[in-house]
Design an enzyme around this catalytic site. Structure first.
Site, short mmCIF file in Angstrom:
data_model
loop_
_atom_site.label_atom_id
_atom_site.label_comp_id
_atom_site.label_asym_id
_atom_site.label_seq_id
_atom_site.Cartn_x
_atom_site.Cartn_y
_atom_site.Cartn_z
N LEU A 46 0.87 -1.18 0.00
CA LEU A 46 0.00 0.00 0.00
C LEU A 46 0.90 1.23 0.00
O LEU A 46 1.84 1.32 0.80
CB LEU A 46 -0.89 0.03 1.25
CG LEU A 46 -2.19 -0.76 1.24
CD1 LEU A 46 -2.87 -0.65 2.60
CD2 LEU A 46 -3.13 -0.27 0.15
N ASP A 47 0.64 2.19 -0.88
CA ASP A 47 1.41 3.43 -0.90
C ASP A 47 1.27 4.16 0.43
O ASP A 47 0.28 3.99 1.14
CB ASP A 47 0.91 4.34 -2.02
CG ASP A 47 1.26 3.82 -3.41
OD1 ASP A 47 2.19 3.00 -3.51
OD2 ASP A 47 0.60 4.24 -4.38
N PRO A 48 2.24 5.02 0.78
CA PRO A 48 2.12 5.81 2.01
C PRO A 48 0.82 6.62 2.07
O PRO A 48 0.26 6.78 3.17
CB PRO A 48 3.35 6.73 1.96
CG PRO A 48 4.35 5.94 1.18
CD PRO A 48 3.56 5.20 0.14
N ALA A 50 -2.03 5.70 1.13
CA ALA A 50 -3.18 4.81 1.35
C ALA A 50 -3.21 4.27 2.77
O ALA A 50 -2.18 4.07 3.42
CB ALA A 50 -3.13 3.65 0.36
#
EC number: 5.4.99.25
Length: 298
Positions: A46-48, A50
């Protein structure tokens, strides 16, 4: 004096509700420290930007992480129309602004174009590699390379809310789908551009964020309570597969990496015997259970 962390064998699955502003690996390492787990991995970055469900695997459960990587995922995504960024999300710099002039019916019509099998060009700001280098490193140097469109499937794309230049979507999609790219493509279809302002993963396969716990809540508990209340068994990741239970002789053979009889319908299965989960098997056309990933004894 610095006290060295005492790591131990921990086998299980933790359903973590990752906060925004933290990388998936940082969240994993924080959870590992809370459980003193010697070995751990996560099942899809998960991207930062998200938040939401990040299943973590410790010990024996790491053998099955790859199976969850291939699972469908469900997100709730917030989009801002009329503003484009270099990353496709709110972490990037604004590169262009346009007027927003569409109405709800036009948005619904545009959404219909992105349901089902679609082809999607991965973003430059991604961990995909070109000649051994992650694309995001090239992007930070101002280098853009051609990316081949990939086939993905959007099983659900539902409008949850729309007001002015903003909307919220619920998306269920296959492995490899970039929600940032979906936001940009939708903005392009509406001739105004768009970027992702927030993203929350609410499900991975059959696992839901409602079952997850935050790092702050875990930190407030003792290690024993954390493990008793929040650590799920390794076969949590295999619950969608049929179960095969072997007798002692067959279980010993399977545990040593040998095929055995006793399979059900052809396909993957979770295999039990000797009073425990033995691993992941696959039943062939002759009804033999072929070992695919085997858990060693403690």
């Amino acid at each position: 004096m610095t006290v060295r962390k005492s790591w131990r064998r921990v086998d299980g699955v933790l359903l973590l509700d990752k906060p925004t502003g933290m990388t998936s690996n940082s969240a994993l390492q924080a959870a590992r420290r809370l459980f003193s787990a010697a070995k751990g991995g996560h099942t899809g970055t998960l991207d930062p930007l998200a938040s939401g469900l990040l299943p973590l695997c410790f010990g024996a459960a790491t053998k099955f992480a790859v199976d969850l990587l291939a699972a469908d995922k469900t997100y709730e995504a917030d989009l801002l129309f009329g503003v484009m960024t270099d990353t496709g999300d709110a972490d990037g710099s604004v590169v262009e602004r346009r007027e927003v002039a569409f109405v709800a019916s036009e948005l619904e019509a545009a959404l219909a174009r992105f349901r089902g099998p679609i082809r999607q060009i991965p973003p430059m700001y991604s961990a995909l590699k070109r000649d051994g280098k992650p694309l995001y490193e090239l992007a930070r140097q101002g280098i853009e390379v051609e990316r081949e469109a990939r086939a993905v499937t959007v099983h659900e794309l539902r409008l949850l809310g729309f007001s002015g230049d903003r909307c919220r979507l619920r998306v269920t999609c296959s492995k490899g789908t970039y929600i940032r790219s979906l936001a940009e493509d939708l903005g392009r279809a509406l001739d105004c551009g768009a970027h992702l302002t927030a993203l929350r993963r609410v499900a991975v396969g059959d696992l839901a964020v409602a079952q997850a716990v935050t790092l702050d809540d875990l930190a407030a508990l003792s290690e024993a309570v954390r493990e008793r209340c929040w650590l799920l068994p390794p076969d949590t990741l295999l619950q969608s597969l049929p179960a095969v239970t072997l007798d002692e002789e067959s279980a010993t053979r399977f545990a040593n990496g040998n095929p055995v009889g006793g399979g059900v319908a052809p396909g993957k299965c979770r295999v039990y015997g000797l009073g425990r989960l033995l691993g992941l098997g696959e039943v062939d056309d002759q009804g033999r259970v072929q070992p695919r990933r085997v858990i060693g004894s403690a």
